[in-house]
Design an enzyme around this catalytic site. Sequence first.
Site, short mmCIF file in Angstrom:
data_model
loop_
_atom_site.label_atom_id
_atom_site.label_comp_id
_atom_site.label_asym_id
_atom_site.label_seq_id
_atom_site.Cartn_x
_atom_site.Cartn_y
_atom_site.Cartn_z
N GLY A 220 45.28 38.42 49.52
CA GLY A 220 45.89 37.83 48.27
C GLY A 220 44.74 37.15 47.44
N ASN A 221 45.38 36.35 46.77
CA ASN A 221 44.65 35.43 45.91
C ASN A 221 45.18 34.26 45.36
OD1 ASN A 221 45.76 35.79 43.15
ND2 ASN A 221 44.91 37.91 43.57
N ARG A 222 44.66 33.16 44.98
CA ARG A 222 45.26 31.96 44.42
C ARG A 222 46.03 31.87 43.37
NH1 ARG A 222 42.55 27.81 47.25
NH2 ARG A 222 40.56 28.66 48.34
#
Length: 428
Positions: A220-222
């Site tokens: 995923g990412n932030r």
Amino acid sequence: MAIPPRILLGVSGGIAAYKAPEMVRRWRERGAEVRCAMTDNARRFVSPLALEVVTGHRVYGEEYLKPQGSGVEEHIELTEWADRLVLAPATANLLALLARGLAPNFLTTLALAWDGPVVVAPAMHPRMWNHPATQENVALLRARGVTLVGPVVGPLASGEIGMGRMADPLAIVGAGLEMSGLEVRAGVGPADDKSSLVGRRVLVSAGPTREPLDPVRFLGNRSSGKMGFALAAEAAKRGAIVDLVSGPVSLEEPPGVRRTRVETALEMRTAMLDRVVDAEVVFMTAAVADYRPLRVASEKLKKETGPPTVELVENPDILVELSKAPGRRLIVGFAAETEDVLRHGQTKLERKGCDLLVVNDVSRADIGFDSDDNEVTVLAKGAPPVVISRRPKRELAAALLDLVESDLVERDVVERELSTETESEVGA
Ligand code: C5P
């Protein structure tokens, strides 16, 4: 009964001064009392008489620097009467005088004697706006708590298009009433039909995507989704029909927005391509994972079997596909960069084929991912970059929508002109 707000409008000498009576009218419709002060230069663009008629009061200028008999100086009396000061339009010169505390005329004398809330709506040529001196003055004013509304990108008096046009009078009216411009729009009838987004379909993607590795893990990412949600909320308040396709985020659904939840890039792609046909404006704000694991384990990966090797495959680029979709619409992409931000942004604008690319520098801790504030540069084909200085994401969304709206209006004008030309050619 609530005490009506008392607004002191200071008008300086820019072409946008002709919008001052309209702002006064809108404030008065909303129950505010308004008085005006203007510079000598402003008198060349709007008649003091017009402002006198709409405010129902005399208009203040240089002659009031001398005590008017009562012994009380008018600029002091006026500051005691008002509870907010709005300077619109504010020229580069006025910004400089305000920033440095200079007071060569009635308006600036009054501003120096003022210690309440100030709203400033700058209007000037883009080169003056982008000049480091002006930007420094703006930063000083902002640091002092002054609320800046605009400027926005749009057609200018010079015939050029660029950043420097005074913000929509309604946005200024809203700020003067200590509401955001959009609250005024949403608040009551007549203002609503002012936005060119009323009834238009706006499609927004937001948040991260999750690319599963096994039933419990993902890549995923932030991305927090805040920017996309702010855009969706703002567009809906302006009367647009908004579809929001969001990856997993923990944000409340903006009122009046139709939300579709997705997890993976492939799901987001399907959702966006399904909806793009009807959309007139698309904001591809989501931080889509560029790669996904080739194989997704059907059972949880076990530690005992040692570190897995994860083979990745590229995800389709949704923005590129949206830009190629049949039909005409305005497509806005986003790019998070960490170095040589503008050069990478320009290349990306070309590669993605979108109309506008909103670039932010995610190497800065104070803006970007998961932060409440953002500062961006907007790139468009064949136009100089436009910086929207640091501000809360909701305000940034408003500034971006102002920009999109002026783009839409411009397209409508061009389309209308083209169709009239064609009609007259047919007629000839
Ligand atoms: O290439 P990059 O990820 O920096 O580009 C960012 C822009 O492209 C964003 O608007 C993002 O939503 C979009 N994008 C996309 N599909 C991808 C990757 C990015 O639509 N697979």
